[in-house]
Design a protein around this motif. Structure first.
Motif, PDB file in Angstrom:
ATOM      1  N   THR A  72       5.467   4.709   6.059  1.00 35.56           N
ATOM      2  CA  THR A  72       4.188   5.383   5.332  1.00 35.56           C
ATOM      3  C   THR A  72       4.084   4.388   4.022  1.00 35.56           C
ATOM      4  N   THR A  73       2.836   4.296   3.705  1.00 40.32           N
ATOM      5  CA  THR A  73       2.461   3.551   2.542  1.00 40.32           C
ATOM      6  C   THR A  73       2.624   4.278   1.226  1.00 40.32           C
ATOM      7  N   PHE A  74       2.758   3.432   0.115  1.00 38.33           N
ATOM      8  CA  PHE A  74       2.763   4.471  -1.060  1.00 38.33           C
ATOM      9  C   PHE A  74       1.546   5.286  -1.280  1.00 38.33           C
ATOM     10  N   THR A  75       0.601   4.648  -0.902  1.00 40.47           N
ATOM     11  CA  THR A  75      -0.691   5.431  -1.135  1.00 40.47           C
ATOM     12  C   THR A  75      -0.622   6.686  -0.224  1.00 40.47           C
ATOM     13  N   GLU A  76      -0.271   6.596   1.037  1.00 39.70           N
ATOM     14  CA  GLU A  76      -0.190   7.712   2.006  1.00 39.70           C
ATOM     15  C   GLU A  76       0.822   8.731   1.305  1.00 39.70           C
ATOM     16  N   ILE A  77       1.814   8.294   0.814  1.00 36.19           N
ATOM     17  CA  ILE A  77       2.726   9.481   0.050  1.00 36.19           C
ATOM     18  C   ILE A  77       2.067   9.969  -1.043  1.00 36.19           C
ATOM     19  N   LEU A  78       1.457   9.151  -1.931  1.00 33.73           N
ATOM     20  CA  LEU A  78       0.914   9.775  -2.994  1.00 33.73           C
ATOM     21  C   LEU A  78      -0.284  10.845  -2.762  1.00 33.73           C
ATOM     22  N   GLU A  79      -0.763  10.845  -1.558  1.00 29.25           N
ATOM     23  CA  GLU A  79      -1.786  11.582  -1.018  1.00 29.25           C
ATOM     24  C   GLU A  79      -1.136  12.848  -0.353  1.00 29.25           C
ATOM     25  N   ALA A  80      -0.047  12.671   0.127  1.00 28.40           N
ATOM     26  CA  ALA A  80       0.549  13.821   0.778  1.00 28.40           C
ATOM     27  C   ALA A  80       0.891  14.924   0.236  1.00 28.40           C
TER      28      ALA A  80
END
Ligand SMILES: Cc1cc2nc3c(=O)[nH]c(=O)nc-3n(C[C@H](O)[C@H](O)[C@H](O)COP(=O)(O)OP(=O)(O)OC[C@H]3O[C@@H](n4cnc5c(N)ncnc54)[C@H](O)[C@@H]3O)c2cc1C
Ligand code: FES
Ligand code: FES
Lengths: 283, 158
Positions: A72-80
């Motif tokens: 999981t990318t940092f962006t994907e974590i930030l958007e979850a």
């Protein structure tokens, strides 16, 4: 410059297949998430990149605690949503400090652990959140962060498949403090702290300092000193001073050992004060 | 190895080196809007959209584009009209030497696709990986604000 020594780019379809390729090729093969560090710090011995992003390991799940897939990318974590809501939004607060969107769109949480940069913002945070890592090296296992890094010291390189963050009760909070020369630069030093309280006393205490300039560790003696005690001003200053004495501070091109001890004292004190604030006081 | 990738809307089969970076591939294929500044992921001059997300193409394996979509600054215009972000950079004077511009525009397009009405602080944070040696950023921030307003009113959304 093209790392011409990388002659194979392999996309396994399962964790087992990925491990088998890695085991077969030994030191010549590197697993990659985003692949940033595999490119930037490429060494001639590496002849194959094994891309893990086809293994369905990109997810953030609310399972009481959080389960975050290794790719999981940092962006994907930030958007979850579950990650945004976790423990007062601490993941958002810290991950937004990591580089810029251009890197966060690529970098994976598994790659960050794999790289184990001493200045990583994410590693001290995961330490204090009590992260457990799901690993695979022919068989599946689950280890604490300390156990995982101890295994690496002995030369083992298991695949990380998932990062698990335990659910925390209501009376708990986490704070993070980074010191760097500019907002975009990597940290000179960073501090993370987690506390849960019961009847006005500290119950679970986790404190981690990164960039001393060594890789982050937990400050176990300091945690033990705080455990069971109330969190008044005097205690905060005493614990912060103890943390400054405890870290393995050294000079490097970013800062001197003495400055790092000062930063540790200030950082730990700020983190604990912020935690008191978040908990609405610890009396 | 051979990969299939859609670049600026055109599907291509391309031979690549397994260890090659995306920006080397793109420049070899003639997409000269992709600039090289640092080559280490620090400056943002090489930014392109990979599957809709702005990335530094100097720290991405070209092989990662296989089966995906890449948009370079050349691919932002529609029917001969510049993208609203490009228009706004021209209008506001957000360009001096122009070296950072393709990466800055790509970064802004990604930002506005996720956050159509960013505050000034969000714009500055969003473009913090795009370094500019010339402008001092003020006019670039204004350009993104202007583009956001233009895109809200409809038009080319890239
Ligand atoms: C300009 C720049 C600024 C940055 N600033 C910061 C910052 O301020 N703070 C911060 O914390 N980070 C920062 N980073 C990010 C960090 O340095 C790493 O580049 C990034 O986290 C690597 O992620 P990746 O997925 O690309 O790793 P990869 O390159 O894919 O992997 C890194 C290492 O981990 C191994 N690995 C990858 N995945 C796994 C896995 N699942 N299991 C086991 N091993 C694995 C690889 O073999 C490799 O050795 C920055 C990066 C750049 C380029
Ligand atoms: S050239 Fe890629 S970030 Fe500078
Ligand atoms: S306009 Fe010259 S670097 Fe930005």
């Amino acid at each position: 410059m093209v790392p011409t020594h990388i002659r194979d780019y392999i996309r396994p379809a399962s964790v087992e297949e990925a491990w088998n390729v890695l085991a077969e090729r030994g030191k010549g093969a590197k697993p990659i998430g985003g692949g940033i560090d595999a490119l930037l710090y490429s060494v001639p011995e590496t002849t194959a990149a094994v891309d893990l992003t086809g293994l369905d390991l990109s997810y953030v799940r609310d399972e009481g605690g959080l389960a975050i897939g290794a790719t999981t990318t940092f962006t994907e974590i930030l958007e979850a949503e579950p990650a945004r809501a976790f423990l007062g939004g601490i993941l958002v607060e810290v991950l937004e400090k990591v580089a810029s969107p251009l890197q966060r769109n690529i970098a994976t949480i598994g790659g960050t652990l794999g790289s184990a940069h001493p200045w990583s913002d994410v590693i001290p945070l995961l330490y204090v959140l009590g992260a457990e890592l799901s690993l695979f090296d022919g068989q599946a296992s689950r280890l604490s962060m300390s156990e995982y890094f101890a295994r690496r010291v002995s030369g083992e390189r298991p695949l990380i498949t998932e990062i698990g963050l335990p659910a925390e009760g209501k009376a708990s909070a986490c704070a993070f403090e980074e010191f760097s020369s500019t907002g975009f630069d990597v940290a000179v030093l960073n501090c993370a702290a987690f506390l849960s309280v019961e009847s006005g006393r500290c119950k679970t205490v986790r404190i981690s300092i990164g960039g001393t300039p060594a890789l982050a560790t937990r400050l176990t003696p300091v945690e033990e000193a705080l455990n069971g005690s109330p969190l008044d001003d005097g205690t905060i200053e005493r614990i912060a001073a103890m943390a400054a004495d405890t870290i393995d501070a050294r000079d490097d091109r970013r800062a001197t050992a003495g400055y790092r001890r000062d930063l540790t004292r200030v950082g730990v004190s700020r983190c604990l004060r912020r935690i008191v604030e978040q908990l609405g006081g610890v009396e | 190895m051979t990969i299939t990738v859609t670049i600026n809307g055109t599907s291509k089969r391309l031979a690549i080196e397994p260890g090659e970076r995306l920006f080397e591939l793109l420049r070899r294929e003639g997409y000269m809007g992709v600039k090289t500044g640092c080559g280490t992921g620090d400056c943002g001059a090489c930014a392109v959209l990979l599957n809709g997300r702005a990335v530094n193409s100097c720290i991405v394996f070209a092989a990662k584009a296989d089966g995906g979509e890449v948009t370079t600054v050349e691919g932002l215009e529609r029917d001969g009209r510049l993208h609203p972000v490009q228009e706004a950079f021209l209008d506001e004077g957000g360009i001096q030497c122009g070296y950072c511009t393709p990466g800055m525009v790509i970064g802004a397009v990604d930002l506005l696709s996720r956050n159509p009405e960013p505050t000034e602080d969000e714009i500055r944070q969003g473009l913090s990986g795009n370094l500019c040696r010339c402008t001092g950023y003020v006019k670039q921030v204004r350009a993104v604000q202007q583009a956001a307003a233009a895109m809200k009113g409809g038009g080319n959304d890239g």
